[in-house]
Design an enzyme around this catalytic site. Structure first.
Site, short mmCIF file in Angstrom:
data_model
loop_
_atom_site.label_atom_id
_atom_site.label_comp_id
_atom_site.label_asym_id
_atom_site.label_seq_id
_atom_site.Cartn_x
_atom_site.Cartn_y
_atom_site.Cartn_z
CB SER A 1 -26.10 -64.33 24.22
OG SER A 1 -24.95 -64.99 23.75
CG ASP B 1 -24.18 -73.98 15.30
OD1 ASP B 1 -24.19 -74.47 16.44
OD2 ASP B 1 -24.35 -72.78 15.08
CG HIS C 1 -17.48 -68.06 12.65
ND1 HIS C 1 -17.01 -66.95 13.31
CD2 HIS C 1 -18.20 -68.76 13.56
CE1 HIS C 1 -17.42 -66.99 14.56
NE2 HIS C 1 -18.14 -68.08 14.75
CG HIS D 1 -26.79 -65.52 19.10
ND1 HIS D 1 -25.52 -65.97 18.91
CD2 HIS D 1 -26.80 -64.97 20.36
CE1 HIS D 1 -24.79 -65.73 19.98
NE2 HIS D 1 -25.54 -65.14 20.89
NE ARG E 1 -16.75 -72.78 19.09
CZ ARG E 1 -17.76 -71.93 18.97
NH1 ARG E 1 -18.43 -71.58 20.04
NH2 ARG E 1 -18.06 -71.39 17.81
N1 AMX Z 1 -23.24 -70.94 2.42
C1 AMX Z 1 -23.48 -70.12 1.39
N2 AMX Z 1 -23.07 -68.85 1.32
C2 AMX Z 1 -22.37 -68.40 2.37
C3 AMX Z 1 -22.05 -69.20 3.47
C4 AMX Z 1 -22.54 -70.53 3.49
N3 AMX Z 1 -22.33 -71.34 4.50
N4 AMX Z 1 -21.32 -68.47 4.34
C5 AMX Z 1 -21.20 -67.25 3.80
N5 AMX Z 1 -21.83 -67.20 2.61
C6 AMX Z 1 -22.00 -66.05 1.75
C7 AMX Z 1 -22.75 -64.97 2.49
O1 AMX Z 1 -24.15 -65.20 2.43
C8 AMX Z 1 -22.32 -63.72 1.73
O2 AMX Z 1 -23.06 -63.69 0.51
P1 AMX Z 1 -23.59 -62.28 -0.11
O3 AMX Z 1 -22.36 -61.46 -0.29
O4 AMX Z 1 -24.26 -62.69 -1.35
O5 AMX Z 1 -24.51 -61.72 0.93
C9 AMX Z 1 -20.87 -64.04 1.39
O6 AMX Z 1 -20.74 -65.47 1.46
C10 AMX Z 1 -19.88 -63.42 2.34
O7 AMX Z 1 -20.24 -63.78 3.66
P2 AMX Z 1 -19.10 -63.91 4.78
O8 AMX Z 1 -18.51 -62.56 4.99
O9 AMX Z 1 -18.21 -65.04 4.45
O10 AMX Z 1 -19.94 -64.37 6.05
P3 AMX Z 1 -20.72 -63.44 7.08
O11 AMX Z 1 -19.75 -62.97 8.12
O12 AMX Z 1 -21.53 -62.41 6.37
O13 AMX Z 1 -21.76 -64.46 7.73
C11 AMX Z 1 -22.43 -66.53 8.65
C12 AMX Z 1 -21.33 -65.48 8.61
C13 AMX Z 1 -22.12 -67.56 9.74
C14 AMX Z 1 -23.79 -65.86 9.02
C15 AMX Z 1 -22.52 -67.21 7.27
O14 AMX Z 1 -21.30 -67.86 7.00
C16 AMX Z 1 -23.67 -68.18 7.16
O15 AMX Z 1 -24.79 -67.77 6.86
N6 AMX Z 1 -23.40 -69.50 7.41
C17 AMX Z 1 -24.42 -70.51 7.40
C18 AMX Z 1 -25.28 -70.44 8.64
C19 AMX Z 1 -24.53 -70.92 9.87
O16 AMX Z 1 -23.77 -71.88 9.84
N7 AMX Z 1 -24.77 -70.25 11.01
C20 AMX Z 1 -24.12 -70.62 12.28
C21 AMX Z 1 -22.96 -69.70 12.58
C22 AMX Z 1 -22.21 -70.15 13.82
C23 AMX Z 1 -22.68 -69.44 15.02
O17 AMX Z 1 -22.36 -68.29 15.22
N8 AMX Z 1 -23.48 -70.09 15.84
#
Ligand code: AMX
Length: 442
Positions: free
Chosen positions: A241, A372, A317, A271, A326
């Site tokens: 955003s 979140d 994250h 997002h 937060r």
């Molecule tokens: N549960 C399960 N697996 C997870 C995880 C979680 N909460 N967080 C990361 N992983 C996994 C990823 O899917 C990835 O798996 P892969 O190698 O098989 O594809 C691996 O761990 C490495 O990921 P990462 O480098 O630690 O995270 P990222 O930077 O790629 O992604 C995020 C970050 C937030 C998208 C991810 O942690 C996630 O999907 N979390 C759950 C959803 C969530 O909480 N979203 C809100 C984010 C906050 C925001 O920005 N509003």
């Protein structure tokens, strides 16, 4: 107005700093870009400079250099209120310094002058199909408010470039002033009887949202609004955003157009929409057990989720490598105001066991909760149970940061953004060591 005066005072020194960097160090290489970064969302490529906020992987968000606990402690609050006025936060974001109580109040008073939503915007929302997503209505509402853009009018009349920031700030104040009322109009029309409640001049910007949706638990919900709108106000300049707003505003589209575009990005499930997924998952866990699960039960549940290939919402994250401060701030709020809430107790139980389980996977870089993981629980407790509205609350807050970025981008004369795209064939030639044929103007 106070924000104009303060920015005008500090602007020459900021312009000198930037001019020095751009003239004396113009060829200094900031970072390299790899093929994988190009194909993977330009992750980690350092393409933006902003002084409004910075996310440190281990300390979390800093707003104008202050950590979240510092901001909560140092910003002025109204008598009888636990959390700061958003007016003081806006002063900090815009001017790079902490406001006095009077300065924070001055911003709040300025907002009050422009807080009412014009009837044509209300009519527009009320004629949309009922099933319109609240983020669509929010984005439309912001666009519609833009008919009064001072920047766009003055630009047509030949505004000097060095003054672009002034009407951008005028627009920013007028737009942000109306956000709580706009959100309330949408909320009341989507989920209540459609009443339009005028802002209460005795309340601050944040508290007014609670008032305008007639939250039955007004005082505590006002406090939550103060906290929530502060915590979500900014998160660096390159998330979807913020970057969208920056890009659109760089074409000298006014802040209404830029903020509306930003909200369209925030509306995406990767997002801002993520927060509703977190609450949905929490309720799924809650409904799977008859009472608060034991640590062992919770651990088994989480392992089964991971085994079936699902991510655990609210954890992990892209930048942070610790518990999001937060999250912690809202966790402390819940501990004080709703310690017996069963969903909150579930949040605590998950927090006890999940980091260890995510660490076991060996791949999750940040096994700790993000903001979140608790946002929805608090809204839910106070009766705001319409999940699809949560992103609007996020947007109300985030436009504080977005408009501060825009004012400073114009103040520092940032030009239109125009990076370069390549073709697959050009990349293939480059990796094969063929001579580079792409000319890049520096
Ligand atoms: N549960 C399960 N697996 C997870 C995880 C979680 N909460 N967080 C990361 N992983 C996994 C990823 O899917 C990835 O798996 P892969 O190698 O098989 O594809 C691996 O761990 C490495 O990921 P990462 O480098 O630690 O995270 P990222 O930077 O790629 O992604 C995020 C970050 C937030 C998208 C991810 O942690 C996630 O999907 N979390 C759950 C959803 C969530 O909480 N979203 C809100 C984010 C906050 C925001 O920005 N509003």
């Amino acid at each position: 107005m106070i924000l104009h005066d303060r920015i005008a005072e500090i602007l020459p020194a900021w312009r000198d700093r930037v001019n020095h960097l751009v003239t004396e160090h113009r060829d200094f290489k900031v970072c390299d870009v790899t093929v994988s970064q190009i194909y993977q969302g330009i992750r980690g490529v350092q393409i933006q400079v902003t002084d409004i906020s910075y996310v440190d992987p281990y300390e979390g968000l800093r707003l104008r250099g202050y950590t979240i606990p510092e901001v909560l402690e140092k910003l002025p609050r109204l008598p009888g209120c636990e959390f700061p006025m958003a007016g003081g936060l806006y002063y900090l974001l815009m001017t790079d310094s902490l406001p006095s109580y009077e300065e924070a109040l001055e911003v709040e008073d300025e907002w009050k002058k422009y807080a009412v939503i014009p009837q044509y915007v209300i009519d527009m929302i009320h004629t949309m199909p009922r099933n319109t997503h609240p983020m669509t209505l929010f984005s439309q509402g912001i666009m519609a408010l833009g008919v009064d853009s001072i920047f766009s009018r003055q630009y047509l009349n030949g505004l000097a470039k060095s003054d672009y920031w002034i009407p951008t700030l005028d627009d920013s104040i007028r737009l942000t002033a109306k956000l709580p009322a706009l959100a309330a109009v949408i909320y009341n029309w989507k989920y209540r009887d459609g009443s339009v409640i005028a802002p209460n001049p005795d309340l601050d910007w944040s508290g007014n949202f609670a008032y305008m949706i007639e939250n039955p638990n007004n005082h505590e919900y006002e406090e939550l609004c103060r906290l929530f709108f502060l915590l979500h106000s900014d998160h660096e300049g390159a998330n979807v955003s913020a970057h969208t707003a920056h890009l659109v505003n760089s074409a000298l589209s006014d802040v209404y157009l830029a903020s509306s575009a930003a909200m369209n990005g925030l509306a995406g499930p990767l997002h801002g929409l993520a927060n509703q997924e977190c609450l949905r998952w929490l309720l799924k866990v809650y409904n799977s057990f008859e009472s608060l699960p034991s640590k062992e039960e919770m651990a088994d549940f989480a392992r089964a989720e991971l085994k079936s290939g699902r991510v655990i919402p609210g954890y992990g994250h892209a930048v942070l490598r610790t518990t999001d401060p937060r999250f912690t701030a809202q966790y402390e709020f819940a501990k004080k105001y709703l310690p017996d809430d069963e969903l909150y107790q579930l949040v605590c139980r998950i927090y006890e066991v999940l980091p260890g389980i995510l660490k076991e996977t060996g791949k999750v870089k940040n096994p700790y909760p993000n903001v979140d993981a608790i946002n929805g629980t608090l809204q839910y407790h106070y009766g705001v149970r319409e999940f699809d509205f949560y992103t609007v609350l996020f947007g109300v807050s985030r436009i504080l940061g977005i408009t501060a970025h825009a004012v400073w981008a114009r103040a520092l004369n940032k030009p239109i953004e125009r990076p370069k795209s390549l073709t697959t064939a050009i990349l293939e030639e480059r990796v094969a060591g063929k001579p580079d044929t792409v000319e890049v103007e520096m």
